[in-house]
Motif scaffolding. Structure first.
Motif, PDB file in Angstrom:
ATOM      1  N   UNK A 133       0.928  -1.337   0.135  1.00 35.75           N
ATOM      2  CA  UNK A 133      -0.059  -0.076   0.095  1.00 35.75           C
ATOM      3  C   UNK A 133       1.018   1.240  -0.133  1.00 35.75           C
ATOM      4  N   UNK A 134       0.486   2.222  -0.693  1.00 33.93           N
ATOM      5  CA  UNK A 134       1.326   3.389  -0.822  1.00 33.93           C
ATOM      6  C   UNK A 134       1.122   4.226   0.241  1.00 33.93           C
ATOM      7  N   UNK A 135       1.787   5.158   0.687  1.00 31.87           N
ATOM      8  CA  UNK A 135       1.923   6.039   1.958  1.00 31.87           C
ATOM      9  C   UNK A 135       1.239   7.354   1.541  1.00 31.87           C
ATOM     10  N   UNK A 136       0.179   7.776   2.469  1.00 29.07           N
ATOM     11  CA  UNK A 136      -0.426   9.124   2.121  1.00 29.07           C
ATOM     12  C   UNK A 136      -0.271  10.211   3.123  1.00 29.07           C
ATOM     13  N   UNK A 137       1.033   9.763   4.204  1.00 32.97           N
ATOM     14  CA  UNK A 137       1.309  10.442   5.332  1.00 32.97           C
ATOM     15  C   UNK A 137       2.866  10.336   5.358  1.00 32.97           C
ATOM     16  N   UNK A 138       3.625  11.525   5.627  1.00 32.08           N
ATOM     17  CA  UNK A 138       4.994  11.416   5.754  1.00 32.08           C
ATOM     18  C   UNK A 138       5.405  12.285   6.890  1.00 32.08           C
ATOM     19  N   UNK A 139       6.285  11.873   7.503  1.00 33.10           N
ATOM     20  CA  UNK A 139       7.066  12.637   8.774  1.00 33.10           C
ATOM     21  C   UNK A 139       8.601  12.868   8.295  1.00 33.10           C
ATOM     22  N   UNK A 140       8.914  14.108   8.287  1.00 32.67           N
ATOM     23  CA  UNK A 140      10.162  14.495   7.858  1.00 32.67           C
ATOM     24  C   UNK A 140      10.815  15.288   9.097  1.00 32.67           C
ATOM     25  N   UNK A 141      12.016  14.657   9.383  1.00 30.26           N
ATOM     26  CA  UNK A 141      12.768  15.602  10.467  1.00 30.26           C
ATOM     27  C   UNK A 141      12.889  16.767  10.166  1.00 30.26           C
ATOM     28  N   UNK A 142      12.807  17.921  10.939  1.00 28.42           N
ATOM     29  CA  UNK A 142      12.964  19.329  10.830  1.00 28.42           C
ATOM     30  C   UNK A 142      14.544  19.486  10.384  1.00 28.42           C
ATOM     31  N   UNK A 143      15.384  18.739  10.933  1.00 27.15           N
ATOM     32  CA  UNK A 143      16.841  18.790  10.858  1.00 27.15           C
ATOM     33  C   UNK A 143      17.132  18.403   9.197  1.00 27.15           C
ATOM     34  N   UNK A 144      16.566  17.778   8.635  1.00 33.29           N
ATOM     35  CA  UNK A 144      16.576  17.124   7.052  1.00 33.29           C
ATOM     36  C   UNK A 144      16.010  18.312   6.163  1.00 33.29           C
ATOM     37  N   UNK A 145      15.251  19.065   6.520  1.00 33.90           N
ATOM     38  CA  UNK A 145      14.562  20.134   5.830  1.00 33.90           C
ATOM     39  C   UNK A 145      15.915  21.095   5.359  1.00 33.90           C
ATOM     40  N   UNK A 146      15.953  21.494   4.083  1.00 29.86           N
ATOM     41  CA  UNK A 146      16.878  22.613   3.820  1.00 29.86           C
ATOM     42  C   UNK A 146      16.422  23.993   3.784  1.00 29.86           C
ATOM     43  N   UNK A 147      16.045  24.290   4.978  1.00 25.95           N
ATOM     44  CA  UNK A 147      15.617  25.593   5.344  1.00 25.95           C
ATOM     45  C   UNK A 147      16.474  26.457   5.953  1.00 25.95           C
ATOM     46  N   UNK A 148      16.487  27.688   5.796  1.00 28.07           N
ATOM     47  CA  UNK A 148      17.567  28.675   6.450  1.00 28.07           C
ATOM     48  C   UNK A 148      16.535  29.522   7.601  1.00 28.07           C
ATOM     49  N   UNK A 149      16.634  28.829   8.633  1.00 26.54           N
ATOM     50  CA  UNK A 149      15.659  29.654   9.677  1.00 26.54           C
ATOM     51  C   UNK A 149      16.614  29.633  11.067  1.00 26.54           C
ATOM     52  N   UNK A 150      16.255  30.308  11.790  1.00 27.64           N
ATOM     53  CA  UNK A 150      17.092  30.487  13.204  1.00 27.64           C
ATOM     54  C   UNK A 150      16.445  29.707  14.028  1.00 27.64           C
ATOM     55  N   UNK A 151      15.700  30.024  15.078  1.00 30.12           N
ATOM     56  CA  UNK A 151      14.985  29.122  16.105  1.00 30.12           C
ATOM     57  C   UNK A 151      13.477  29.106  15.778  1.00 30.12           C
ATOM     58  N   UNK A 152      12.993  29.785  14.918  1.00 27.54           N
ATOM     59  CA  UNK A 152      11.414  29.948  14.599  1.00 27.54           C
ATOM     60  C   UNK A 152      10.939  29.330  13.584  1.00 27.54           C
ATOM     61  N   UNK A 153      11.025  28.016  13.394  1.00 28.05           N
ATOM     62  CA  UNK A 153      10.328  27.334  12.159  1.00 28.05           C
ATOM     63  C   UNK A 153       8.882  27.438  12.413  1.00 28.05           C
ATOM     64  N   UNK A 154       8.247  28.040  11.384  1.00 26.05           N
ATOM     65  CA  UNK A 154       6.791  28.447  11.341  1.00 26.05           C
ATOM     66  C   UNK A 154       6.320  27.797  10.016  1.00 26.05           C
TER      67      UNK A 154
END
Length: 74
Positions: free
Chosen positions: A1-22
């Motif tokens: 069965x294919x997944x319809x829900x994903x959980x991604x660790x915030x550390x693996x996101x390629x985002x440039x943010x300080x301490x306020x991930x919104x």
């Protein structure tokens, strides 16, 4: 069965943010960088160290490039 829900660790996101991930940053990242179509997203939630992406169940997207990429990240 294919997944319809994903959980991604915030550390693996390629985002440039300080301490306020919104929600705006996460939503922009998911739509723009991961290329997930807005109409396929049922919900996005930020938890302590991860982001939960729930996809709509009425779409046929399992062979789309963005879905395959999302599986690799998630």
């Amino acid at each position: 069965m294919k997944t319809r829900e994903f959980t991604i660790q915030t550390d693996s996101l390629e985002l440039d943010y300080d301490y306020n991930l919104n929600m705006n940053l996460v939503e922009e990242y998911v739509i723009e960088d991961l290329e997930v179509p807005e109409d396929c997203i049922e919900s996005l939630k930020i938890y302590n160290k991860h982001v939960n992406i729930k996809l709509s169940s009425d779409k046929k997207y399992f062979n789309d490039d963005w879905y395959v990429n999302l599986q690799r990240v998630g």
